[in-house]
Scaffold this motif. Structure first.
Motif, mmCIF file in Angstrom:
data_model
loop_
_atom_site.group_PDB
_atom_site.id
_atom_site.type_symbol
_atom_site.label_atom_id
_atom_site.label_comp_id
_atom_site.label_asym_id
_atom_site.label_seq_id
_atom_site.Cartn_x
_atom_site.Cartn_y
_atom_site.Cartn_z
ATOM 1 N N CYS A 33 0.836 -1.198 0.000
ATOM 2 C CA CYS A 33 0.000 0.000 0.000
ATOM 3 C C CYS A 33 0.873 1.250 0.000
ATOM 4 C CB CYS A 33 -0.929 0.009 1.209
ATOM 5 S SG CYS A 33 -1.994 1.478 1.245
ATOM 6 N N PRO A 34 0.614 2.177 -0.918
ATOM 7 C CA PRO A 34 1.403 3.405 -0.970
ATOM 8 C C PRO A 34 1.071 4.380 0.161
ATOM 9 C CG PRO A 34 -0.337 3.475 -2.610
ATOM 10 C CD PRO A 34 -0.372 2.105 -2.001
ATOM 11 N N GLU A 35 -0.050 4.173 0.838
ATOM 12 C CA GLU A 35 -0.472 5.096 1.888
ATOM 13 C C GLU A 35 -0.027 4.633 3.274
ATOM 14 O OE1 GLU A 35 -2.026 8.496 3.466
ATOM 15 O OE2 GLU A 35 -1.889 8.030 1.343
ATOM 16 N N CYS A 36 -0.351 3.387 3.652
ATOM 17 C CA CYS A 36 -0.066 2.929 5.021
ATOM 18 C C CYS A 36 1.131 1.979 5.100
ATOM 19 C CB CYS A 36 -1.306 2.261 5.626
ATOM 20 S SG CYS A 36 -1.744 0.656 4.899
ATOM 21 N N ASP A 37 1.734 1.653 3.966
ATOM 22 C CA ASP A 37 2.905 0.771 3.888
ATOM 23 C C ASP A 37 2.618 -0.674 4.277
ATOM 24 O OD1 ASP A 37 4.649 2.744 2.909
ATOM 25 O OD2 ASP A 37 5.043 3.466 4.928
ATOM 26 N N GLU A 38 1.337 -1.066 4.376
ATOM 27 C CA GLU A 38 0.997 -2.477 4.622
ATOM 28 C C GLU A 38 1.458 -3.286 3.422
ATOM 29 O OE1 GLU A 38 -0.266 -5.775 6.597
ATOM 30 O OE2 GLU A 38 -0.173 -3.747 7.396
ATOM 31 N N SER A 39 1.988 -4.465 3.683
ATOM 32 C CA SER A 39 2.458 -5.335 2.617
ATOM 33 C C SER A 39 1.961 -6.746 2.872
ATOM 34 C CB SER A 39 3.986 -5.306 2.574
ATOM 35 O OG SER A 39 4.468 -6.139 1.559
ATOM 36 N N MET A 40 1.473 -7.420 1.824
ATOM 37 C CA MET A 40 0.988 -8.794 1.979
ATOM 38 C C MET A 40 1.044 -9.515 0.645
ATOM 39 S SD MET A 40 -3.099 -8.044 2.316
ATOM 40 C CE MET A 40 -2.952 -6.469 3.131
ATOM 41 N N SER A 41 1.127 -10.843 0.734
ATOM 42 C CA SER A 41 1.078 -11.678 -0.454
ATOM 43 C C SER A 41 -0.378 -11.977 -0.764
ATOM 44 C CB SER A 41 1.825 -12.988 -0.212
ATOM 45 O OG SER A 41 3.190 -12.730 0.016
ATOM 46 N N VAL A 42 -0.752 -11.857 -2.030
ATOM 47 C CA VAL A 42 -2.129 -12.083 -2.448
ATOM 48 C C VAL A 42 -2.175 -12.893 -3.731
ATOM 49 C CG1 VAL A 42 -2.950 -9.936 -1.369
ATOM 50 C CG2 VAL A 42 -2.251 -9.911 -3.760
ATOM 51 N N ASN A 43 -3.322 -13.544 -3.950
ATOM 52 C CA ASN A 43 -3.522 -14.254 -5.212
ATOM 53 C C ASN A 43 -4.218 -13.312 -6.201
ATOM 54 O OD1 ASN A 43 -6.261 -14.250 -4.563
ATOM 55 N ND2 ASN A 43 -6.223 -16.332 -3.782
ATOM 56 N N ALA A 44 -4.475 -13.790 -7.387
ATOM 57 C CA ALA A 44 -5.031 -12.938 -8.436
ATOM 58 C C ALA A 44 -6.412 -12.401 -8.083
ATOM 59 C CB ALA A 44 -5.077 -13.701 -9.759
ATOM 60 N N SER A 45 -7.269 -13.200 -7.459
ATOM 61 C CA SER A 45 -8.608 -12.716 -7.131
ATOM 62 C C SER A 45 -8.563 -11.665 -6.024
ATOM 63 C CB SER A 45 -9.544 -13.874 -6.765
ATOM 64 O OG SER A 45 -9.086 -14.558 -5.628
ATOM 65 N N MET A 46 -7.650 -11.818 -5.064
ATOM 66 C CA MET A 46 -7.502 -10.810 -4.018
ATOM 67 C C MET A 46 -6.927 -9.527 -4.599
ATOM 68 S SD MET A 46 -8.093 -10.151 -0.926
ATOM 69 C CE MET A 46 -7.627 -9.008 0.339
ATOM 70 N N ARG A 47 -6.033 -9.652 -5.543
ATOM 71 C CA ARG A 47 -5.484 -8.478 -6.231
ATOM 72 C C ARG A 47 -6.615 -7.689 -6.888
ATOM 73 N NH1 ARG A 47 -4.115 -7.392 -11.614
ATOM 74 N NH2 ARG A 47 -2.415 -5.935 -11.873
ATOM 75 N N ASP A 48 -7.493 -8.389 -7.594
ATOM 76 C CA ASP A 48 -8.620 -7.728 -8.250
ATOM 77 C C ASP A 48 -9.521 -7.039 -7.230
ATOM 78 O OD1 ASP A 48 -7.643 -8.678 -10.658
ATOM 79 O OD2 ASP A 48 -9.078 -10.334 -10.780
ATOM 80 N N ALA A 49 -9.765 -7.688 -6.082
ATOM 81 C CA ALA A 49 -10.609 -7.107 -5.035
ATOM 82 C C ALA A 49 -9.968 -5.859 -4.440
ATOM 83 C CB ALA A 49 -10.886 -8.140 -3.947
ATOM 84 N N LEU A 50 -8.668 -5.880 -4.234
ATOM 85 C CA LEU A 50 -7.968 -4.708 -3.697
ATOM 86 C C LEU A 50 -8.040 -3.533 -4.671
ATOM 87 C CD1 LEU A 50 -4.893 -6.490 -2.123
ATOM 88 C CD2 LEU A 50 -6.498 -5.045 -0.880
ATOM 89 N N VAL A 51 -7.886 -3.797 -5.956
ATOM 90 C CA VAL A 51 -7.976 -2.735 -6.958
ATOM 91 C C VAL A 51 -9.396 -2.161 -6.974
ATOM 92 C CG1 VAL A 51 -7.894 -2.235 -9.439
ATOM 93 C CG2 VAL A 51 -6.064 -3.579 -8.383
ATOM 94 N N GLU A 52 -10.392 -3.027 -6.811
ATOM 95 C CA GLU A 52 -11.783 -2.577 -6.848
ATOM 96 C C GLU A 52 -12.203 -1.837 -5.575
ATOM 97 O OE1 GLU A 52 -16.266 -4.416 -7.383
ATOM 98 O OE2 GLU A 52 -14.552 -5.619 -8.001
#
Length: 52
Positions: free
Chosen positions: A11-30
């Motif tokens: 995250c560019p705002e809070c610096d949280e970092s995590m490993s995600v799969n493709a569906s979670m990536r799509d959910a984060l973008v949305e």
């Protein structure tokens, strides 16, 4: 078929970092960061190396 993480989210705002799969990536973008709610774009994800 591999079911492990495909991307690393940083995250560019809070610096949280995590490993995600493709569906979670799509959910984060949305919906934005799950920690701070900031909107994110596909550019904040990096590909995770195979086998991790």
């Amino acid at each position: 078929m591999a079911t492990g993480p495909d991307y690393t989210f940083a995250c560019p705002e809070c610096d949280e970092s995590m490993s995600v799969n493709a569906s979670m990536r799509d959910a984060l973008v949305e919906h934005g960061c799950v920690v701070c709610g900031t909107s994110v774009t596909p550019t904040v994800f990096s590909s995770s190396p195979a086998g991790e």
